[in-house]
Structures are given as structure tokens and as C-alpha cells.
Scaffold this motif. Structure first.
Motif, PDB file in Angstrom:
ATOM      1  N   PHE A  43      -7.701  -2.690  -3.633  1.00  0.00           N
ATOM      2  CA  PHE A  43      -6.650  -2.732  -4.638  1.00  0.00           C
ATOM      3  C   PHE A  43      -6.175  -4.150  -4.949  1.00  0.00           C
ATOM      4  CE2 PHE A  43      -6.077   1.574  -2.820  1.00  0.00           C
ATOM      5  CZ  PHE A  43      -6.321   2.299  -3.963  1.00  0.00           C
ATOM      6  N   GLY A  44      -6.947  -5.149  -4.626  1.00  0.00           N
ATOM      7  CA  GLY A  44      -6.551  -6.530  -4.895  1.00  0.00           C
ATOM      8  C   GLY A  44      -6.182  -6.763  -6.354  1.00  0.00           C
ATOM      9  N   PHE A  45      -6.822  -6.067  -7.254  1.00  0.00           N
ATOM     10  CA  PHE A  45      -6.527  -6.222  -8.686  1.00  0.00           C
ATOM     11  C   PHE A  45      -5.111  -5.765  -9.023  1.00  0.00           C
ATOM     12  CE2 PHE A  45      -8.372  -2.042  -8.094  1.00  0.00           C
ATOM     13  CZ  PHE A  45      -7.616  -1.205  -8.906  1.00  0.00           C
ATOM     14  N   ILE A  46      -4.539  -4.911  -8.206  1.00  0.00           N
ATOM     15  CA  ILE A  46      -3.177  -4.426  -8.447  1.00  0.00           C
ATOM     16  C   ILE A  46      -2.147  -5.443  -7.972  1.00  0.00           C
ATOM     17  CG2 ILE A  46      -1.494  -2.660  -7.773  1.00  0.00           C
ATOM     18  CD1 ILE A  46      -3.715  -0.614  -7.846  1.00  0.00           C
ATOM     19  N   TYR A  47      -2.490  -6.206  -6.944  1.00  0.00           N
ATOM     20  CA  TYR A  47      -1.534  -7.156  -6.359  1.00  0.00           C
ATOM     21  C   TYR A  47      -0.987  -8.136  -7.386  1.00  0.00           C
ATOM     22  CZ  TYR A  47      -3.471  -5.940  -1.725  1.00  0.00           C
ATOM     23  OH  TYR A  47      -3.892  -5.319  -0.601  1.00  0.00           O
ATOM     24  N   ARG A  48      -1.761  -8.423  -8.426  1.00  0.00           N
ATOM     25  CA  ARG A  48      -1.335  -9.409  -9.430  1.00  0.00           C
ATOM     26  C   ARG A  48      -0.201  -8.905 -10.314  1.00  0.00           C
ATOM     27  NH1 ARG A  48      -6.769  -9.353 -11.175  1.00  0.00           N
ATOM     28  NH2 ARG A  48      -7.923  -9.896  -9.333  1.00  0.00           N
ATOM     29  N   GLN A  49       0.020  -7.615 -10.324  1.00  0.00           N
ATOM     30  CA  GLN A  49       1.074  -7.054 -11.172  1.00  0.00           C
ATOM     31  C   GLN A  49       2.443  -7.468 -10.634  1.00  0.00           C
ATOM     32  OE1 GLN A  49       0.530  -2.837 -11.620  1.00  0.00           O
ATOM     33  NE2 GLN A  49      -1.602  -3.062 -12.249  1.00  0.00           N
ATOM     34  N   HIS A  94       0.815  -1.207   0.000  1.00  0.00           N
ATOM     35  CA  HIS A  94       0.000   0.000   0.000  1.00  0.00           C
ATOM     36  C   HIS A  94       0.857   1.269   0.000  1.00  0.00           C
ATOM     37  CE1 HIS A  94      -3.232  -2.817   0.625  1.00  0.00           C
ATOM     38  NE2 HIS A  94      -4.045  -1.836   0.278  1.00  0.00           N
ATOM     39  N   ARG A  95       2.027   1.233   0.627  1.00  0.00           N
ATOM     40  CA  ARG A  95       2.943   2.374   0.530  1.00  0.00           C
ATOM     41  C   ARG A  95       3.375   2.565  -0.926  1.00  0.00           C
ATOM     42  NH1 ARG A  95       4.523   0.710   5.578  1.00  0.00           N
ATOM     43  NH2 ARG A  95       6.097  -0.732   4.819  1.00  0.00           N
ATOM     44  N   THR A  96       3.646   1.457  -1.613  1.00  0.00           N
ATOM     45  CA  THR A  96       4.044   1.518  -3.019  1.00  0.00           C
ATOM     46  C   THR A  96       2.892   2.027  -3.878  1.00  0.00           C
ATOM     47  OG1 THR A  96       5.575  -0.315  -2.668  1.00  0.00           O
ATOM     48  CG2 THR A  96       4.992   0.179  -4.948  1.00  0.00           C
ATOM     49  N   ILE A  97       1.687   1.565  -3.600  1.00  0.00           N
ATOM     50  CA  ILE A  97       0.517   2.040  -4.343  1.00  0.00           C
ATOM     51  C   ILE A  97       0.363   3.552  -4.172  1.00  0.00           C
ATOM     52  CG2 ILE A  97      -2.016   1.987  -4.421  1.00  0.00           C
ATOM     53  CD1 ILE A  97      -1.799  -1.056  -3.788  1.00  0.00           C
ATOM     54  N   ALA A  98       0.512   4.028  -2.942  1.00  0.00           N
ATOM     55  CA  ALA A  98       0.391   5.471  -2.687  1.00  0.00           C
ATOM     56  C   ALA A  98       1.454   6.246  -3.452  1.00  0.00           C
ATOM     57  CB  ALA A  98       0.505   5.751  -1.190  1.00  0.00           C
ATOM     58  N   ALA A  99       2.689   5.742  -3.433  1.00  0.00           N
ATOM     59  CA  ALA A  99       3.767   6.408  -4.177  1.00  0.00           C
ATOM     60  C   ALA A  99       3.462   6.408  -5.669  1.00  0.00           C
ATOM     61  CB  ALA A  99       5.098   5.723  -3.897  1.00  0.00           C
ATOM     62  N   ASP A 100       2.913   5.308  -6.158  1.00  0.00           N
ATOM     63  CA  ASP A 100       2.554   5.230  -7.577  1.00  0.00           C
ATOM     64  C   ASP A 100       1.469   6.246  -7.929  1.00  0.00           C
ATOM     65  OD1 ASP A 100       4.410   3.240  -7.880  1.00  0.00           O
ATOM     66  OD2 ASP A 100       2.950   1.617  -8.081  1.00  0.00           O
ATOM     67  N   PHE A 101       0.471   6.383  -7.058  1.00  0.00           N
ATOM     68  CA  PHE A 101      -0.592   7.359  -7.311  1.00  0.00           C
ATOM     69  C   PHE A 101      -0.018   8.768  -7.437  1.00  0.00           C
ATOM     70  CE2 PHE A 101      -4.038   4.408  -6.159  1.00  0.00           C
ATOM     71  CZ  PHE A 101      -4.985   4.793  -7.097  1.00  0.00           C
ATOM     72  N   ALA A 102       0.968   9.064  -6.636  1.00  0.00           N
ATOM     73  CA  ALA A 102       1.577  10.395  -6.679  1.00  0.00           C
ATOM     74  C   ALA A 102       2.278  10.644  -8.018  1.00  0.00           C
ATOM     75  CB  ALA A 102       2.567  10.555  -5.529  1.00  0.00           C
ATOM     76  N   GLN A 103       2.685   9.581  -8.712  1.00  0.00           N
ATOM     77  CA  GLN A 103       3.407   9.707  -9.975  1.00  0.00           C
ATOM     78  C   GLN A 103       2.514   9.577 -11.215  1.00  0.00           C
ATOM     79  OE1 GLN A 103       6.702  10.429  -9.931  1.00  0.00           O
ATOM     80  NE2 GLN A 103       6.545  10.450  -7.710  1.00  0.00           N
ATOM     81  N   LEU A 104       1.308   9.040 -11.049  1.00  0.00           N
ATOM     82  CA  LEU A 104       0.443   8.769 -12.202  1.00  0.00           C
ATOM     83  C   LEU A 104      -0.169  10.040 -12.771  1.00  0.00           C
ATOM     84  CD1 LEU A 104      -1.581   5.674 -10.933  1.00  0.00           C
ATOM     85  CD2 LEU A 104       0.265   5.679 -12.613  1.00  0.00           C
ATOM     86  N   LYS A 107     -11.489   4.516  -9.798  1.00  0.00           N
ATOM     87  CA  LYS A 107     -12.826   4.060 -10.214  1.00  0.00           C
ATOM     88  C   LYS A 107     -12.959   2.545 -10.013  1.00  0.00           C
ATOM     89  CE  LYS A 107     -16.065   4.207 -14.065  1.00  0.00           C
ATOM     90  NZ  LYS A 107     -16.300   4.660 -15.438  1.00  0.00           N
ATOM     91  N   ARG A 108     -11.930   1.811 -10.384  1.00  0.00           N
ATOM     92  CA  ARG A 108     -11.978   0.354 -10.207  1.00  0.00           C
ATOM     93  C   ARG A 108     -11.992  -0.013  -8.723  1.00  0.00           C
ATOM     94  NH1 ARG A 108      -8.328  -4.269 -13.039  1.00  0.00           N
ATOM     95  NH2 ARG A 108      -9.418  -6.020 -12.082  1.00  0.00           N
ATOM     96  N   ALA A 109     -11.191   0.663  -7.929  1.00  0.00           N
ATOM     97  CA  ALA A 109     -11.173   0.402  -6.489  1.00  0.00           C
ATOM     98  C   ALA A 109     -12.534   0.737  -5.869  1.00  0.00           C
ATOM     99  CB  ALA A 109     -10.060   1.194  -5.824  1.00  0.00           C
ATOM    100  N   LEU A 110     -13.129   1.838  -6.287  1.00  0.00           N
ATOM    101  CA  LEU A 110     -14.454   2.207  -5.786  1.00  0.00           C
ATOM    102  C   LEU A 110     -15.514   1.178  -6.184  1.00  0.00           C
ATOM    103  CD1 LEU A 110     -14.467   6.069  -6.272  1.00  0.00           C
ATOM    104  CD2 LEU A 110     -14.726   4.842  -4.102  1.00  0.00           C
ATOM    105  N   ARG A 111     -15.359   0.625  -7.372  1.00  0.00           N
ATOM    106  CA  ARG A 111     -16.278  -0.430  -7.799  1.00  0.00           C
ATOM    107  C   ARG A 111     -16.186  -1.619  -6.845  1.00  0.00           C
ATOM    108  NH1 ARG A 111     -15.080  -0.855 -13.405  1.00  0.00           N
ATOM    109  NH2 ARG A 111     -13.529  -2.405 -12.906  1.00  0.00           N
ATOM    110  N   ASN A 112     -14.961  -1.962  -6.424  1.00  0.00           N
ATOM    111  CA  ASN A 112     -14.803  -3.053  -5.457  1.00  0.00           C
ATOM    112  C   ASN A 112     -15.468  -2.713  -4.123  1.00  0.00           C
ATOM    113  OD1 ASN A 112     -13.400  -4.650  -7.246  1.00  0.00           O
ATOM    114  ND2 ASN A 112     -11.397  -3.983  -6.535  1.00  0.00           N
ATOM    115  N   VAL A 113     -15.314  -1.482  -3.676  1.00  0.00           N
ATOM    116  CA  VAL A 113     -15.944  -1.050  -2.422  1.00  0.00           C
ATOM    117  C   VAL A 113     -17.464  -1.145  -2.539  1.00  0.00           C
ATOM    118  CG1 VAL A 113     -16.272   0.908  -0.852  1.00  0.00           C
ATOM    119  CG2 VAL A 113     -13.995   0.408  -1.754  1.00  0.00           C
ATOM    120  N   THR A 114     -18.002  -0.764  -3.686  1.00  0.00           N
ATOM    121  CA  THR A 114     -19.448  -0.846  -3.903  1.00  0.00           C
ATOM    122  C   THR A 114     -19.923  -2.294  -3.864  1.00  0.00           C
ATOM    123  OG1 THR A 114     -19.424   1.193  -5.185  1.00  0.00           O
ATOM    124  CG2 THR A 114     -21.314  -0.268  -5.517  1.00  0.00           C
TER     125      THR A 114
END
Length: 119
Positions: free
Chosen positions: A94-100, A22-32, A42-49
Motif C-alpha cells: 500500500f505504499g502508493f496510499i501513503y502519499r495521500q 494500516h489500521r486506517t487503511i483497513a477501516a477505509d476498506f470497510a467503508q469503500l 488490484k494495485r496492491a496485488l500488482r505491487n506484490v507481483t
């Protein structure tokens, strides 16, 4: 007692790995760029929904993740310092990201399941 201590050790390693991801995900968001970040949110929110409508997660965690996803680059690091960090990363949208491959290096126990095997 030994089995309990071993299970606690495994859980501790798994939570540490999930926090690292999750630290890596946050750092990635800052760079995207905004468009890519918006797609991931949007995809993460879909999972929350899905959790919300399926009764999969507590309403507390649904609300928490919705707040976090408003500004993930800044909110995830703050969340990781809180007392609910382990619970939140355990139920991550963010489970969909873990597969990367980027997040699966080093035999990350968060990605390979609960068991940590010795070589």
C-alpha cells in the motif's frame, strides 16, 4: 549504546506509525464501495507481483500479502495482532496510499523516512 537506544526508539515509532496507517487503511476498506476497493486491491496485488517476479520480498511475505488482500478490511486488523506485523507493514503493497494527505498528517514518521526530528 546511546546511539543504539536512539535507533530502537526511532524504529519503534516508525513501526507504530505504519501499524496506525494500516489500521486506517483497513477501516477505509470497510467503508469503500466494491469498485473502489477492488481497484485498490488490484494495485496492491500488482505491487506484490512485482516483488515476486523481482525477488524483492520473501515468498513468505508474498503469500501472506496475497492472503491479506483477499479481504483487507478484516485481514489487516488480524495481521496487526500477529507476530509478523512489523515485517508485513514494513513491506506493504500500500505504499502508493501513503502519499495521500490523510495518511501523512502529524508528521507521521512512517511517511517521512527513518528520522524523527525534534521541533
Amino acid at each position: 549504546m546511546a546511539a543504539r537506544l536512539a535507533a530502537l526508539k526511532i524504529a519503534k515509532a516508525r513501526y507504530a506509525a505504519l501499524r496506525k496507517i494500516h489500521r486506517t487503511i483497513a477501516a477505509d476498506f470497510a467503508q469503500l464501495d466494491e469498485e473502489k476497493a477492488a481497484r485498490l486491491v488490484k494495485r496492491a496485488l500488482r505491487n506484490v507481483t512485482v516483488w515476486e517476479h523481482g525477488g524483492v520480498a520473501s515468498p513468505y511475505y508474498v503469500r501472506a500479502w496475497r492472503r491479506i488482500l483477499q479481504d483487507p478490511a478484516n485481514s489487516i486488523p488480524k495481521m496487526l495482532k500477529g507476530h509478523n506485523a512489523n515485517a508485513l507493514v514494513q513491506n506493504s503493497p500500500f505504499g502508493f496510499i501513503y502519499r495521500q494527505p490523510k495518511y501523512r498528517k502529524d508528521g507521521n514518521p512512517a511517511c517521512v523516512g527513518w528520522s524523527i526530528r525534534k521541533a
